[in-house]
Scaffold this motif. Structure first.
Motif, PDB file in Angstrom:
ATOM      1  N   ALA A  49       5.518   9.518   3.506  1.00  0.00           N
ATOM      2  CA  ALA A  49       4.613   9.321   4.599  1.00  0.00           C
ATOM      3  C   ALA A  49       4.539   8.204   4.767  1.00  0.00           C
ATOM      4  N   ASP A  53       5.214   4.208   4.010  1.00  0.00           N
ATOM      5  CA  ASP A  53       5.527   3.788   2.695  1.00  0.00           C
ATOM      6  C   ASP A  53       6.398   3.394   2.443  1.00  0.00           C
ATOM      7  N   THR A  94       1.415  -1.221   0.209  1.00  0.00           N
ATOM      8  CA  THR A  94       0.020   0.296  -0.006  1.00  0.00           C
ATOM      9  C   THR A  94       0.687   1.067   0.209  1.00  0.00           C
ATOM     10  N   GLY A  95       0.309   2.375  -0.184  1.00  0.00           N
ATOM     11  CA  GLY A  95       1.178   3.776  -0.107  1.00  0.00           C
ATOM     12  C   GLY A  95       1.890   3.681  -1.147  1.00  0.00           C
ATOM     13  N   ARG A  96       2.620   4.889  -1.284  1.00  0.00           N
ATOM     14  CA  ARG A  96       3.574   4.695  -2.612  1.00  0.00           C
ATOM     15  C   ARG A  96       5.337   4.598  -2.194  1.00  0.00           C
TER      16      ARG A  96
END
Length: 170
Positions: free
Chosen positions: A50, A53, A7-9
Motif C-alpha cells: 500500500a 508502506d 503506520t501501515g505495514r
DNA sequence: GCCAACGTTGGC
DNA sequence: GCCAACGTTGGC
C-alpha cells in the motif's frame, strides 16, 4: 521513523546491489521495482503493498548480505512494462495487455543506513528468530515484516552507527 | 563455485 | 493433478 509515526505495514525488498543498490535508489530518489517473476512476490505487489508502506531495502548475493536502508511504497501497483518488451530479459510471451501477469510498483528512497546490518547480525538476535529473512531457504524476494521485527532492525542500524561513531577519536 | 532449498514446467 | 526434471536463488 525520522520525523513521524510508523503506520501501515512493513516489508523487505531484496535486490542484488550489483544490479540495483540502496546507493542507486538514493541517487535516483525513486524507481520502478520491476522484474519480479515469482507468483507469491507478484501477489504481494499487486494485492498487499500500500502507498506509504515502509520496506527494508535488502542487499542479496553480496558479501555481506543484509539490510541496507529503507524505502517507501510511492504509488499503486501497475502492470510491469518489461513483460511486454520482447527485448527485455523479463519479457513474458504469455502476458497480454488485457491480462498482465506481472506487476511493479514505484518505490521512493527513505534512508540509507550508515552501515549495512548484515544477515549474520540479524540471525544473532533472538527477537528476529521468527523473521522470514533469517530463515534458511527464505528466497521470497518480497517479504512481509512484523512491526516488532522492523523496529529491531532499525534499532540495530542505529546501534551500529553509534558503535562506529564512538570509535572516532576526538 | 558449490549446493540446498525453492519454484516452475511439462509429460503422463 | 502428480511429480520428476529442470532452472533459479542466494548464503556460504
Amino acid at each position: 521513523m525520522p520525523g513521524g509515526v510508523m503506520t501501515g505495514r512493513f516489508w523487505l525488498l531484496k535486490s542484488e546491489p550489483s544490479t540495483y543498490s540502496i546507493a542507486d535508489l538514493e541517487r535516483d530518489g525513486h524507481t520502478a521495482w520491476d522484474g519480479v517473476r515469482n507468483y507469491r512476490a507478484r501477489n504481494l505487489i499487486r494485492d498487499q503493498l500500500a502507498v506509504d508502506d515502509l520496506a527494508i531495502f535488502y542487499h542479496s548475493s553480496v558479501e555481506p548480505p543484509g539490510a541496507a536502508g529503507l524505502l517507501r511504497i510511492a504509488a499503486r501497483p501497475v502492470p510491469d512494462r518489461s513483460q511486454f518488451d520482447a527485448r527485455s530479459p523479463f519479457f513474458d510471451p504469455r502476458a497480454t495487455r488485457d491480462a498482465p501477469r506481472w506487476w511493479s510498483v514505484e518505490v521512493a528512497f527513505v534512508e540509507r543506513f550508515a552501515t549495512i546490518v548484515p544477515l549474520g547480525i540479524l540471525k544473532e538476535h533472538p527477537e528476529l528468530s521468527g523473521m522470514m529473512v533469517t530463515q534458511r531457504g527464505a528466497r521470497l524476494s518480497i517479504q512481509p515484516v512484523e512491526p516488532s521485527h522492523f523496529r529491531v532492525v532499525l534499532r540495530l542500524a542505529r546501534a551500529r552507527l553509534h558503535a562506529r561513531t564512538r570509535r572516532i577519536p576526538v
